[in-house]
Structures are given as structure tokens and as C-alpha cells.
Design an enzyme around this catalytic site. Structure first.
Site, PDB file in Angstrom:
ATOM      1  N   LYS A 115     -14.519  -1.737  -0.045  1.00  0.00           N
ATOM      2  CA  LYS A 115     -15.240  -1.216  -0.868  1.00  0.00           C
ATOM      3  C   LYS A 115     -16.716  -1.231  -0.586  1.00  0.00           C
ATOM      4  O   LYS A 115     -17.675  -0.638  -0.912  1.00  0.00           O
ATOM      5  CB  LYS A 115     -14.855  -2.092  -2.000  1.00  0.00           C
ATOM      6  N   LYS A 197      -3.075   4.822   1.385  1.00  0.00           N
ATOM      7  CA  LYS A 197      -2.522   4.572   0.165  1.00  0.00           C
ATOM      8  C   LYS A 197      -3.231   5.849  -0.697  1.00  0.00           C
ATOM      9  O   LYS A 197      -4.424   6.175  -0.536  1.00  0.00           O
ATOM     10  CB  LYS A 197      -2.945   3.486  -0.225  1.00  0.00           C
ATOM     11  N   LYS A 200      -6.951   6.034  -6.640  1.00  0.00           N
ATOM     12  CA  LYS A 200      -7.686   6.713  -7.859  1.00  0.00           C
ATOM     13  C   LYS A 200      -8.971   7.210  -7.265  1.00  0.00           C
ATOM     14  O   LYS A 200      -9.424   8.245  -7.739  1.00  0.00           O
ATOM     15  CB  LYS A 200      -8.324   5.599  -9.004  1.00  0.00           C
TER      16      LYS A 200
HETATM   17  P1  TYM Z   1      -5.744  -1.331  -9.435  1.00  0.00           P
HETATM   18  O1  TYM Z   1      -6.360  -0.856 -10.751  1.00  0.00           O
HETATM   19  O2  TYM Z   1      -6.305  -0.894  -8.316  1.00  0.00           O
HETATM   20  O3  TYM Z   1      -4.096  -0.892  -9.188  1.00  0.00           O
HETATM   21  C1  TYM Z   1      -3.246  -1.190 -10.345  1.00  0.00           C
HETATM   22  C2  TYM Z   1      -2.057  -1.247  -9.834  1.00  0.00           C
HETATM   23  O4  TYM Z   1      -1.566  -0.209  -9.077  1.00  0.00           O
HETATM   24  C3  TYM Z   1      -1.018  -0.708  -7.833  1.00  0.00           C
HETATM   25  N1  TYM Z   1      -1.142   0.646  -6.865  1.00  0.00           N
HETATM   26  C4  TYM Z   1      -0.164   1.221  -6.083  1.00  0.00           C
HETATM   27  N2  TYM Z   1       1.149   0.684  -5.925  1.00  0.00           N
HETATM   28  C5  TYM Z   1       1.696   1.725  -5.162  1.00  0.00           C
HETATM   29  N3  TYM Z   1       0.990   2.728  -4.428  1.00  0.00           N
HETATM   30  C6  TYM Z   1      -0.234   3.009  -4.503  1.00  0.00           C
HETATM   31  N4  TYM Z   1      -1.022   3.987  -3.932  1.00  0.00           N
HETATM   32  C7  TYM Z   1      -0.937   2.219  -5.490  1.00  0.00           C
HETATM   33  N5  TYM Z   1      -2.288   2.139  -5.814  1.00  0.00           N
HETATM   34  C8  TYM Z   1      -2.472   1.046  -6.661  1.00  0.00           C
HETATM   35  C9  TYM Z   1      -1.612  -1.647  -7.364  1.00  0.00           C
HETATM   36  O5  TYM Z   1      -1.364  -2.455  -6.472  1.00  0.00           O
HETATM   37  C10 TYM Z   1      -1.844  -2.664  -8.698  1.00  0.00           C
HETATM   38  O6  TYM Z   1      -0.637  -3.037  -9.053  1.00  0.00           O
HETATM   39  N6  TYM Z   1      -6.993  -6.290  -8.819  1.00  0.00           N
HETATM   40  C11 TYM Z   1      -6.029  -5.198  -9.606  1.00  0.00           C
HETATM   41  C12 TYM Z   1      -6.056  -5.446 -11.054  1.00  0.00           C
HETATM   42  C13 TYM Z   1      -5.857  -6.673 -11.238  1.00  0.00           C
HETATM   43  C14 TYM Z   1      -4.709  -7.608 -11.181  1.00  0.00           C
HETATM   44  C15 TYM Z   1      -4.985  -8.953 -11.760  1.00  0.00           C
HETATM   45  C16 TYM Z   1      -3.483  -7.378 -10.737  1.00  0.00           C
HETATM   46  C17 TYM Z   1      -6.947  -7.697 -11.728  1.00  0.00           C
HETATM   47  N7  TYM Z   1      -6.288  -8.757 -12.116  1.00  0.00           N
HETATM   48  C18 TYM Z   1      -4.117  -9.928 -12.037  1.00  0.00           C
HETATM   49  C19 TYM Z   1      -2.493  -8.159 -10.873  1.00  0.00           C
HETATM   50  C20 TYM Z   1      -2.791  -9.506 -11.447  1.00  0.00           C
HETATM   51  C21 TYM Z   1      -6.389  -3.680  -9.221  1.00  0.00           C
HETATM   52  O7  TYM Z   1      -7.465  -3.322  -8.951  1.00  0.00           O
HETATM   53  O8  TYM Z   1      -5.582  -2.991  -9.420  1.00  0.00           O
END
Ligand code: TYM
Length: 333
Positions: A115, A197, A200
Site C-alpha cells: 500500500k 489476488k 477491490k
Molecule cells: P478486506 O476488506 O480487504 O477484505 C475482506 C475479506 O475478504 C477477503 N478477501 C479475499 N478472499 C479470497 N480471495 C480474494 N481475492 C480476496 N480478497 C479479499 C479478505 O481476506 C478478508 O477476509 N483488514 C481486513 C478487515 C479487518 C479484519 C479485522 C478482518 C479489519 N479488522 C479483524 C478480520 C479480523 C481487510 O482489509 O479485509
């Protein structure tokens, strides 16, 4: 009777449009797990601001994500659905945990490095501190398990390290959480660049299928998916990443095993596979999209869900925060 269910915690950031990667890697699994655990599912808006957001859009995306959780089958009566900024204990515990985390550890985090490379104009402290806030999220609820996609592995690992560090210095205070990855779909890849991957914030919008995409857009994106010059439909992520990615998406959305999926496409061509995956995904997204739209028109209901969530989350979180403050020597009245 005492509640013996284990605690499950996860969250998604209300940034950009969610992709089928987010759905497959995270939200669709939550639905399956919600009966077996005491679940807390947050909307991580405090994480979201580590990258500059448009305030009106952030507000809108917050409700939109809540509606999506519910439209995907997460039951707000069974689970605690809440907004991270509604529970001040997240920021408070994050501050304490900062003093148990080393700058070097944060500098080594892959996502921080990625990032900062993408947002050179805004490498802020929050971006670096992101994993500590995530540790605070998880540890506040004494979570046993954290279902996430594979890209979050390093973050859950550091949450475990911080918990153990704190527990060793004081006495057992935090449950040491386990990450939970699904066998199929923990990493969905970009359709145009299948070694990366699906994200978004994909550079090429044809590489990511958004949950808000219309039927013809979904089908078109899958039709254009990169495969390989061979013509064999076989699950082999090492040598056939594109085809394997399509098979994974098909297998998850059809709820068929990989072996069954491979058999279904035996003797068929890549064109057949792409069309079948596109149509299946479009079919599955349509009812989610219409339910999400219906829920979004009922703001009173969504606000009520958030109010209930905030109440329950605050109750659970303040219990842990109180313990922490006591252990570290914060004078209490
Ligand atoms: P975020 O918002 O980037 O993504 C949300 C969830 O989606 C999963 N994910 C994927 N899984 C499979 N293939 C993909 N291409 C893919 N892209 C995203 C991510 O692994 C995630 O589970 N930091 C976290 C949010 C967060 C969080 C937490 C998660 C904040 N606090 C506490 C767990 C526990 C995040 O940015 O996810």
C-alpha cells in the site's frame, strides 16, 4: 445454561466495491459458520480511512456493506453486526497494543509495503498501524477464530504474537485467536492476471468481478478471463492458474466439489467453462443484489441493526478493555 459456543470475529472494509473474492473468501463462509459460533462481524471503517476516502461515499458504502452482509444471509438476530467506529474500545486498545508492537514488525508487513508503494503521496501512520488496530478488533472480543482470506494471514499472525506477548508479560488476558481459511476459495485471483489476488482496487477493472456488476458485465468479464494456450480443463494452480481460478469460482458458487466440477467439464473447451462460470455467478449474484437494494431502502431498519450491534459489541469490548487497563496499571475509579 452457560454459553459454550466459541467466539468468531471478522470484518470487511467499506472501501471500493466488494469483489467475488471478498464474498468467496469471507462473507459466504460467515453464513455457514453463524450457527456454530457467537459471531461478531464488523464494518471496518476505521481501517478504511488509512487510505483517503470521500466522506459521503464512505457513509454510503457503510450502509451498503451492512445491507450486503444481511443480503448474503448473515442474520442480524444471531450475529452482532456493527460499525467499528461505534465502539471506542477499538481505538483505545489499539493505543495500548501499540506499546507492545515493534516498528520493525510493522515495516515488514507485506500489505503495508504494497500500500505504501501504491499511495506514495499518503504513507500515513494509520497505514502502518493498521495491523495493530486489527489485532485490537480481534482481541477485544476474545475471539477463538477469525475466518479470512489468505491475504490476511500475516495480520492474524501478528495479532497472535501481540496477544501472547501481552499474556506473557502480565497474565492470560487475551484468547490467542486462530485464523480460519476455507479449503477452496481462500484466494481468488484476478481474471486478467491469475497469479495475483483479485482486489477491490484492481488496476484493470476486467480482472475483478464486483458484487454490484450487472449480469452482462459479469458474463463479459468471465468470457475475457485469461486462461492458457493448452485446452485441458484441470485444477492445477501451479501450471494452470487461470483455469484453476475459474474452476474454484465455479466449485464454490455451485457448491460442488472440485472433483465433481472437473468431471462436469471433461471434454469441454475453455469457452464453455468461461460461459458456465459467468452465468452461474450472475445467477447467484442477482438475488443478493435485489435483496441488498431492498434493504438499502429501509434505512430505519439498518440503523436499528447498527444500534443493537453497537450495544452488544460495546458490552463485550469494554469487558476486555477494563481488564487490560487494570493489568497495565491505569488507575480506576
Ligand atoms: P478486506 O476488506 O480487504 O477484505 C475482506 C475479506 O475478504 C477477503 N478477501 C479475499 N478472499 C479470497 N480471495 C480474494 N481475492 C480476496 N480478497 C479479499 C479478505 O481476506 C478478508 O477476509 N483488514 C481486513 C478487515 C479487518 C479484519 C479485522 C478482518 C479489519 N479488522 C479483524 C478480520 C479480523 C481487510 O482489509 O479485509
Amino acid at each position: 445454561m452457560e454459553n459454550v459456543k466459541k467466539v468468531l470475529y471478522s470484518a470487511v472494509q467499506p472501501t471500493n466495491n466488494l469483489t467475488i473474492g471478498n464474498y468467496i473468501g469471507a462473507i459466504s463462509n460467515w453464513k455457514k459458520l453463524q450457527d456454530d459460533y457467537d459471531c461478531f462481524f464488523a464494518i471496518a471503517n476505521m481501517h478504511a480511512i488509512t487510505v483517503r476516502q470521500n466522506p459521503a461515499e464512505l457513509r454510503q458504502r457503510t450502509l451498503s456493506l451492512l445491507a450486503l452482509y444481511i443480503a448474503c444471509g448473515i442474520d442480524p438476530e444471531k450475529c452482532v453486526l456493527y460499525l467499528q467506529s461505534h465502539v471506542s474500545a477499538h481505538a483505545e486498545l489499539c493505543w495500548v497494543l501499540n506499546t507492545f508492537t515493534y516498528v520493525g514488525e510493522m515495516e515488514r508487513m507485506t500489505q503495508f509495503k504494497d500500500k505504501s508503494a501504491r499511495h506514495t503521496e499518503n504513507i500515513n501512520m494509520g497505514l502502518m498501524d493498521y495491523p495493530v488496530l486489527m489485532a485490537a478488533d480481534i482481541l477485544l472480543y476474545q475471539a477463538d477464530c477469525v475466518p479470512v482470506g489468505l491475504d490476511q494471514r500475516q495480520h492474524v499472525e501478528i495479532a497472535r504474537d501481540i496477544a501472547q506477548r501481552f499474556n506473557n508479560i502480565y497474565s492470560p488476558t487475551f484468547k490467542v485467536p486462530e485464523a480460519l481459511y476455507m479449503k477452496t476459495g481462500a484466494k481468488i485471483n484476478d481474471l486478467q492476471n491469475p497469479e495475483k489476488k483479485m482486489s477491490k482496487s484492481a488496476e484493470n477493472p476486467n480482472g475483478a468481478v464486483f458484487l454490484s456488476d450487472d449480469r452482462d458485465v459479469v458474463i463479459r468479464k468471465f468470457k475475457r478471463a485469461v486462461t492458457d494456450s493448452d485446452s485441458l480443463i484441470k485444477y492445477d494452480p501451479e501450471t494452470k492458474p487461470g483455469v484453476s481460478n475459474l474452476l474454484t469460482v465455479y466449485s464454490v458458487f455451485s457448491q460442488k466439489s472440485m472433483a465433481e466440477t472437473e468431471r462436469e467439464f471433461e471434454g469441454k473447451g475453455y469457452g464453455d467453462l468461461k460461459l458456465a462460470v459467468g452465468e452461474l455467478v450472475a445467477d447467484k449474484l442477482a438475488p443478493i443484489q435485489s435483496e441488498q437494494a431492498r434493504l438499502l431502502s429501509d434505512k430505519t431498519y439498518l440503523d436499528e441493526v447498527l444500534k443493537r450491534g453497537a450495544l452488544l459489541a460495546n458490552k463485550a469490548a469494554s469487558r476486555t478493555l477494563g481488564k487490560v487497563y487494570k493489568k497495565i496499571g491505569f488507575y480506576q475509579l
